[in-house]
Each structure stands twice: as structure tokens, then as C-alpha cells.
Scaffold this motif. Sequence first.
Motif, mmCIF file in Angstrom:
data_model
loop_
_atom_site.group_PDB
_atom_site.id
_atom_site.type_symbol
_atom_site.label_atom_id
_atom_site.label_comp_id
_atom_site.label_asym_id
_atom_site.label_seq_id
_atom_site.Cartn_x
_atom_site.Cartn_y
_atom_site.Cartn_z
ATOM 1 N N ILE A 162 -22.770 25.554 46.558
ATOM 2 C CA ILE A 162 -23.392 25.266 47.851
ATOM 3 C C ILE A 162 -24.836 25.761 47.860
ATOM 4 O O ILE A 162 -25.099 26.956 47.809
ATOM 5 N N HIS A 163 -25.736 24.804 47.919
ATOM 6 C CA HIS A 163 -27.166 25.115 47.982
ATOM 7 C C HIS A 163 -27.619 25.131 49.438
ATOM 8 O O HIS A 163 -28.641 25.721 49.756
ATOM 9 N N ASN A 164 -26.905 24.397 50.260
ATOM 10 C CA ASN A 164 -27.255 24.365 51.674
ATOM 11 C C ASN A 164 -26.042 23.908 52.475
ATOM 12 O O ASN A 164 -25.646 22.746 52.407
ATOM 13 N N LEU A 242 -26.717 34.414 42.210
ATOM 14 C CA LEU A 242 -28.146 34.218 42.479
ATOM 15 C C LEU A 242 -28.742 33.221 41.484
ATOM 16 O O LEU A 242 -28.529 33.350 40.273
ATOM 17 N N ASN A 243 -29.491 32.247 41.998
ATOM 18 C CA ASN A 243 -30.152 31.293 41.104
ATOM 19 C C ASN A 243 -31.118 31.997 40.165
ATOM 20 O O ASN A 243 -31.655 33.055 40.485
ATOM 21 N N GLY A 244 -31.391 31.357 39.060
ATOM 22 C CA GLY A 244 -32.467 31.805 38.187
ATOM 23 C C GLY A 244 -33.648 30.867 38.358
ATOM 24 O O GLY A 244 -33.641 29.973 39.198
ATOM 25 N N VAL A 375 -33.010 30.180 57.571
ATOM 26 C CA VAL A 375 -31.879 30.108 56.643
ATOM 27 C C VAL A 375 -32.456 29.916 55.244
ATOM 28 O O VAL A 375 -33.323 29.056 55.056
ATOM 29 N N GLU A 376 -32.021 30.699 54.286
ATOM 30 C CA GLU A 376 -32.504 30.515 52.912
ATOM 31 C C GLU A 376 -31.375 30.863 51.941
ATOM 32 O O GLU A 376 -31.214 32.008 51.530
ATOM 33 N N PRO A 377 -30.564 29.866 51.585
ATOM 34 C CA PRO A 377 -29.415 30.136 50.710
ATOM 35 C C PRO A 377 -29.802 30.903 49.438
ATOM 36 O O PRO A 377 -29.096 31.805 49.016
ATOM 37 N N CYS A 378 -30.910 30.527 48.827
ATOM 38 C CA CYS A 378 -31.427 31.349 47.721
ATOM 39 C C CYS A 378 -32.930 31.482 47.874
ATOM 40 O O CYS A 378 -33.463 32.546 48.092
ATOM 41 N N GLY A 379 -33.616 30.343 47.792
ATOM 42 C CA GLY A 379 -35.073 30.372 47.790
ATOM 43 C C GLY A 379 -35.524 30.579 46.352
ATOM 44 O O GLY A 379 -35.057 31.494 45.664
ATOM 45 N N LEU A 380 -36.392 29.695 45.902
ATOM 46 C CA LEU A 380 -36.915 29.835 44.536
ATOM 47 C C LEU A 380 -38.384 30.243 44.587
ATOM 48 O O LEU A 380 -38.883 30.920 43.688
HETATM 49 C C1 GLC Z 1 -31.623 24.615 48.770
HETATM 50 C C2 GLC Z 1 -31.756 25.916 49.567
HETATM 51 C C3 GLC Z 1 -32.627 26.933 48.830
HETATM 52 C C4 GLC Z 1 -32.137 27.086 47.399
HETATM 53 C C5 GLC Z 1 -32.080 25.740 46.697
HETATM 54 C C6 GLC Z 1 -31.566 25.818 45.275
HETATM 55 O O1 GLC Z 1 -32.833 23.943 48.768
HETATM 56 O O2 GLC Z 1 -32.299 25.662 50.859
HETATM 57 O O3 GLC Z 1 -32.581 28.177 49.486
HETATM 58 O O4 GLC Z 1 -33.006 27.928 46.686
HETATM 59 O O5 GLC Z 1 -31.224 24.867 47.426
HETATM 60 O O6 GLC Z 1 -30.285 26.367 45.193
#
Ligand code: GLC
Length: 475
Positions: A162-164, A242-244, A375-380
Motif C-alpha cells: 500500500i503506497h496510498n 520503509l521504501n529505499g 498524509v505521507e505513506p513514505c515520501g521519497l
Molecule cells: C505514494 C505515497 C508516497 C510514497 C510513494 C511510494 O505516492 O503518497 O508517500 O512515498 O507512494 O511508495
Amino acid sequence: MEIFHISAECYPMAKVGGLADVVGALPKYQTNAGHEVRVIVPCYNTKFRNENDFESVHQGTITLGNFKFPFNVLKETTDKLGYELYLIEINELFDRSNVYGYEDDIERFFSFQIAALDWISTRNKVPNVINCHDHHTGLIPFLLQYAYKYESIKNVKTVITIHNGLYQGWFGFDKLQYLPEFDLVHVGFLEWGNSLNSLAVGVKCAHAVTTVSPSYLNEINISANGLESLFNMVRSKSRGILNGIDIEVWDPSKDIMIAQNYAIETLENGKQKNKEKLCEQFELDPSKPLFSFIGRLFEEKGGDLLPQASALALSENFDNINILILGSGNSAIEEQLIRLRNDYNGNYNVFIGYNEELAHLIYAGSDFILMPSRVEPCGLNQMYALRYGTIPIVRRTGGLQDTVIDFGDNGNGICHDQASVGDICYSINRAVKLYDDKIHLNKIRNTGMKTDHSWERVCQEYIEIYTLIIEKNEV
Ligand code: GLC
């Protein structure tokens, strides 16, 4: 193991947001780790599609209610991306330049998912795992297990990432006729809150659920656009990873899109050169601190706060700071941002749209990156910024909270609690003071540049989850 990633976006084939960056990078690192990784995305009419060579590896026809759509599976022939990329070509539905935003999006993404499974089920090899991404691929874990025609692959393990969670792909019961015949005993999996909900289907039926940061996993139990209780129920099969970032693409010492390359040792000079180029392009003053925003101009990202926050910060610090915004989205926000140019000429500018090359130059040439997300699921962006020695100013939420620590606590950035104009301006004022203390500033920049957010480490966490569901059927 053989892994399929199925997604609506994948950089460089098609990008709207961070989803594309993740699906464009994680498979490369999984391939490097010795796995067979294939990515499937729709064949949109994009620059990448038109400028690269593809061969057809499968043809078929899908039925969607009363409609029939022939489709082609195209493989990118050079494997230059570091993984195998496959496009599902359904001309009537995807031969358009945008990824989303059409009236028939439901038909488009239903067809995409069905065509992808049709192809996978007719290959003579059964994959180990299918990793779906967001609601556009949420029906796959259900169809795979319960649609009669996918019997040959019904035991393949599935993960939904789930990215969003705000966007869920709701559809009416009338659309049920589009799905391939399935065992009706399981029809309940398709429903959530009196409608059919693609993301809920994926969350219920996948063997594991992942979110793109640990904090976001906690947040969706409290706020998830109606799916909170579902996320609570599936907590035991959920993990926050956590994304890389792709440190080969995002590397200030090699980046060909920036004005001058630099490393930690040459940070000050290198950033200044990039700042000069950027300021020249946008008529700003390179002797003042430069605050930038890159992203989609929506409330979710705090985009609606930017016009007022910029005006207030600029009037309080008039002649002391520059603000530069790169983004597109809500047209009312875009208009307000454009209008601000008249009042703060020479200290402020905005570029409406998205431009990958400009984004790289902004990370390199800015002093601070603003991320006031609700809202920021991860943010790159905060991770790209850190890598380029640019200090992130973030609201403590989701992945931002997991990656940025306030410099007052010996951290790598500036944090505030509220998505509000007041909090943004308060942080900007703290940043202005920090900017004058060059020794402290450079220490924080150095810490940021040294942080390891590479996929190498993270991609192993995905493999561990795949291994657990393959071997033990649970995470
Ligand atoms: C979506 C989220 C963002 C996340 C990205 C990659 O765009 O809004 O927070 O970094 O997906 O997972």
C-alpha cells in the motif's frame, strides 16, 4: 525465486508519483540479489514506449461483460532497466498519454489485471510470488484464488503493497459482470461498506500486506478513508517496510541532470554552483537561502497551504529568502501560486508541471525542501533531499516521521507537528537562523548525505516476507 510486480506505474515507463519510483527500483535490487523479477504495467502511450524496442510474447483476448478486448504482452528487449519489463497492450483502453483520470478507468484497470493473469496462467512456469501495488491491482489476489480460469496458478502467493490507502478503487455491483467466473461463495471478499472496493479486496485476500513505512502502518489503523477496521483485522499479516531510493539514479557525484557534481567533501561549492544555475533560470537570488517544494499540489501533500505559507514567509523575511515550487494538481492552488509571482518577483517562482531533470537540479541547488504533508505513506523527496545535502522541513507523519529527525534532537532535518501555515512559517524561520550558522548547517547536511536509504538493505525485507508466506503460509 520468480517474482512478479504488477502496478499501474513504473519509472521510466510511466510516472505520476512515488509509486513509479519504487516499482522502477525495487525490482532491480531484487534482481541483483539473485531473483528472477518481472514487472507488468499497462502500455500507455508514453515517451518510453515510443522510444524503446519491444517484442510481442503473448496475445490473447479478454472478455469484460459484453465487450471483448484483444491484448498483447510486450517485453522490453534490452533488459536495460535491470529487470524484465512487460507491457499489457490493449489499444482501445491504454493507448492514451495519461495514466489515470479517464471515465473508463474501472474498465481499464479491470482489463489490465485480467490480461496480466491470463498471460501468467498460460505460461509454462508458475511464479512464486505476485507483489501487487495499490488498488489498481487489488483484485488480483482474489481472482487468482477464486476465478475458475486461474486454477493453474491459484496457489501462487500474493502480497499487496500500500503506497496510498486514500485511493481505493470503489465500483458498483453492476461491474461484477466484468469479472471472470468465480466461486460465488467468496463474493463477500469483494465488498466493503456496501460497495465493491478494490483495495479492500486485495487487503483481505493477499497472503501479506505491506505499507511503505512502519509509521504509516500504525496510522492506517486510525485513519484510512473507511478501511481502518479492516486494517486492524489484518494486522497480523501486515508489515511496514520503509521504501529505499535508487542510489544509482540519485547520486550527486554522478547525476548528469545537475549543473555540477559534488560529494560530501565538495558539498558547499557544488551546491552553490547548482543553486546559481537554478536561481538564474528562475530569477532568484543565490545569496539567500532557497526553500523548494516538489510534488503534487493536493491537500494530501499540504499543497493548499503553500500559497499562504509562501506569502507569509516571504513578507516576514522579505529580501531574506527565496521560494521555488515545482508541481501540478489542483487548479485553484496552481492559480494562487502563479499569482504570487506578481507580489514577490525576484524572491519567488513556480513551475507548473513535472520535469524530472528540473527536480534533480532543485534537490541539488536548494538549501531546504518543504514537505508539509497531511498524509505521507513514505515520501521519497526527503530521502532524495538528504542524499543531495538538502535539509528537509517536514510535518511529522508517516514515512516522514520515520526518516527525518529534528536538528534540535541532533537529527538531519526540521520537523513540525501540524499541517498549518503557522507551523510551516515557524520552521522556515528556524531554517533561516540555521542557514546563518554555516558550521551547524554543514554538519546537518553531512549527516543527511551519509544516511543509507539504499534499496539493497530494504529489498531483503521484502524477500523475507515472500519466503515466510511461501514456506509457512503466514508472515
Ligand atoms: C505514494 C505515497 C508516497 C510514497 C510513494 C511510494 O505516492 O503518497 O508517500 O512515498 O507512494 O511508495
